[in-house]
Design an enzyme around this catalytic site. Structure first.
Site, PDB file in Angstrom:
ATOM      1  N   GLY A  35       6.859   9.715  -2.061  1.00 14.45           N
ATOM      2  CA  GLY A  35       5.508   9.211  -2.320  1.00 14.45           C
ATOM      3  C   GLY A  35       4.588  10.364  -2.699  1.00 14.45           C
ATOM      4  O   GLY A  35       4.915  11.535  -2.468  1.00 14.45           O
ATOM      5  N   ILE A  86       6.130   1.539  -5.573  1.00 17.32           N
ATOM      6  CA  ILE A  86       5.858   0.112  -5.343  1.00 17.32           C
ATOM      7  C   ILE A  86       4.769  -0.047  -4.272  1.00 17.32           C
ATOM      8  O   ILE A  86       3.859  -0.869  -4.411  1.00 17.32           O
ATOM      9  CB  ILE A  86       7.144  -0.640  -4.933  1.00 17.32           C
ATOM     10  CG1 ILE A  86       8.211  -0.508  -6.027  1.00 17.32           C
ATOM     11  CG2 ILE A  86       6.837  -2.124  -4.666  1.00 17.32           C
ATOM     12  CD1 ILE A  86       9.570  -1.110  -5.673  1.00 17.32           C
ATOM     13  N   TYR A 123      24.156   4.184   0.803  1.00 15.96           N
ATOM     14  CA  TYR A 123      22.821   3.606   0.613  1.00 15.96           C
ATOM     15  C   TYR A 123      22.910   2.083   0.675  1.00 15.96           C
ATOM     16  O   TYR A 123      22.134   1.428   1.399  1.00 15.96           O
ATOM     17  CB  TYR A 123      22.269   4.059  -0.740  1.00 15.96           C
ATOM     18  CG  TYR A 123      20.970   3.411  -1.112  1.00 15.96           C
ATOM     19  CD1 TYR A 123      19.778   3.827  -0.531  1.00 15.96           C
ATOM     20  CD2 TYR A 123      20.916   2.372  -2.043  1.00 15.96           C
ATOM     21  CE1 TYR A 123      18.577   3.226  -0.862  1.00 15.96           C
ATOM     22  CE2 TYR A 123      19.730   1.768  -2.380  1.00 15.96           C
ATOM     23  CZ  TYR A 123      18.563   2.195  -1.796  1.00 15.96           C
ATOM     24  OH  TYR A 123      17.376   1.595  -2.119  1.00 15.96           O
ATOM     25  N   ASN A 181       5.395   9.730   4.367  1.00 25.09           N
ATOM     26  CA  ASN A 181       5.644  11.147   4.649  1.00 25.09           C
ATOM     27  C   ASN A 181       5.616  11.998   3.380  1.00 25.09           C
ATOM     28  O   ASN A 181       5.859  13.202   3.431  1.00 25.09           O
ATOM     29  CB  ASN A 181       6.985  11.332   5.368  1.00 25.09           C
ATOM     30  CG  ASN A 181       8.160  10.937   4.503  1.00 25.09           C
ATOM     31  OD1 ASN A 181       7.973  10.398   3.412  1.00 25.09           O
ATOM     32  ND2 ASN A 181       9.363  11.189   4.980  1.00 25.09           N
ATOM     33  N   LEU A 211       8.384  -0.748   3.241  1.00 26.71           N
ATOM     34  CA  LEU A 211       8.931  -0.260   1.965  1.00 26.71           C
ATOM     35  C   LEU A 211       9.481   1.158   2.064  1.00 26.71           C
ATOM     36  O   LEU A 211      10.134   1.628   1.130  1.00 26.71           O
ATOM     37  CB  LEU A 211       7.838  -0.296   0.872  1.00 26.71           C
ATOM     38  CG  LEU A 211       7.657  -1.605   0.096  1.00 26.71           C
ATOM     39  CD1 LEU A 211       7.261  -2.756   1.005  1.00 26.71           C
ATOM     40  CD2 LEU A 211       6.611  -1.450  -0.995  1.00 26.71           C
TER      41      LEU A 211
END
Ligand code: UDP
Length: 341
Positions: free
Chosen positions: A58, A34, A171, A54, A98
């Site tokens: 991603g 996103i 979570y 990091n 995010l």
């Protein structure tokens, strides 16, 4: 985060050149699925962007298209690095937060990292944002509603959480704590914050590696491998295209009346996972079998799923005139096109 392969990657903040009129935005998790779409959209409108990521989930490939843009500044590091975050937040006008643990599989496999990044990471972002009074968007999640069955989920609904023994709820609770903390900063410290609860966001660049259902189904279908439905497949989800999500996030940040508020960001077209599997099979013209496998086999013992999840998006519509531009078929097609490429 302690995730994969930080050693050897470039570090350090690149000096900014001042742009006239446009914003300077920090995107945490900006090399994620996103975050990278958000970075592209903000660059397109002329903003100056800092990305910190990091590369746990991603990927540099996600921002390959924009990496040459002189208004993009990438820092490969964790949001737990306070001195880097202090500098980035000081230099930015606003923050899109995010960075978080992503995907049910990750959450099940890495419970410590999940809690650490979601709790400590967001605490760091909010504390430093408050130091310089920079507006923050907090990316929250539909997971925080828990095990609702009765109706479409509205922002003020109660949460229905499972036992502490089941990891998935860690979570949900960590993201809930993020929301509490953001609202506390808004109420007590007058920090401008906007909270968005994202519902099953999908689209190009999302990987199935961390459990996400649609990219996994599409890849299996295209490779003529079995499409694996977990449980009985009667559980439902409501999928939103990432372009719609990113558009809503930006408009909420630009809308003063959204400060201190929580919004569902989703598409209220609900589908069962069985029907999703069937649709993917048909739209890809695949010969794949649709197989059902027990949750325990997919995620290990003690896994608990949500049977139904559909957002009420009236509040978002009222705030920014939001209407999803992709229907389910359009969403699935965009993922098929991406994986065919
Ligand atoms: N799911 C599935 N097969 C897969 C991956 C996921 O049947 O290969 C199911 C999963 O159990 C859940 C739904 O699809 O009921 C959505 O899963 P996802 O992890 O994408 O999102 P979330 O559970 O966080 O809504």
């Amino acid at each position: 985060m302690t995730g994969a392969g930080r050693a050897g990657l470039q570090r350090g903040v690149i000096a900014l050149t001042q742009q006239n009129g446009n914003k300077k935005a920090l995107i945490t998790g900006g090399a994620g699925f996103i975050g990278s779409h958000l970075a592209e959209r903000l660059l397109k409108r002329g903003d100056e962007i800092f990305v910190i990521d990091n590369l746990w989930t991603g990927k540099l490939a996600n921002i390959a298209k924009i990496q040459g843009n002189e208004r993009l500044h990438l820092v490969v590091d964790t949001i737990l690095n306070e001195s880097i975050m202090n500098e980035l937040i000081f230099k930015s006008d606003c923050i899109y937060h995010l960075a978080a643990a992503v995907g049910v599989r990750n959450v099940m496999d890495h419970p410590v990292e999940t809690l650490e990044i979601n709790v400590k990471g967001t605490e760091t972002v909010l504390r430093l944002a408050n130091r310089f009074k920079k507006k923050v968007f907090i990316a929250s999640t539909s997971e925080i509603y828990g095990k609702h069955l009765e109706h479409d989920l509205s922002e003020d609904d109660n949460r229905v959480m499972g036992t502490v023994k089941k990891r998935r709820w860690a979570y949900a609770c960590s993201k809930t704590l993020d929301e509490f903390l953001a609202l506390a900063y808004f109420d007590e410290k007058k920090l401008p914050v906007v909270i968005g609860r994202l519902f099953n966001t999908v689209g190009p660049r999302q990987t199935g590696r961390y459990g996400m259902v649609l990219p996994g189904f599409v890849q299996s279908a295209l490779l003529a491998k079995p499409i694996t439905v977990y449980g009985d497949g009667n559980q439902t989800r409501s999928f939103m295209h990432v372009d719609d999500a990113v558009g809503a996030i930006i408009r909420l940040m630009d809308e003063p009346s959204a400060e201190g508020e929580i919004y569902n960001i989703g598409n209220n077209q609900e589908v069962s996972i069985n029907d999703l599997a069937q649709k993917v099979k048909e739209m890809t013209g695949s010969n794949s079998e649709i197989e059902h496998i027990p949750y325990e086999k997919a995620y290990g013992p003690g896994f608990e799923d949500m049977e139904r999840r559909c957002p009420n998006i009236d509040k978002l519509r009222a705030a920014i005139g939001f209407a999803p531009s992709y229907d389910l078929d359009g969403i699935i097609q965009s993922v098929i096109d991406y994986y065919k490429e």
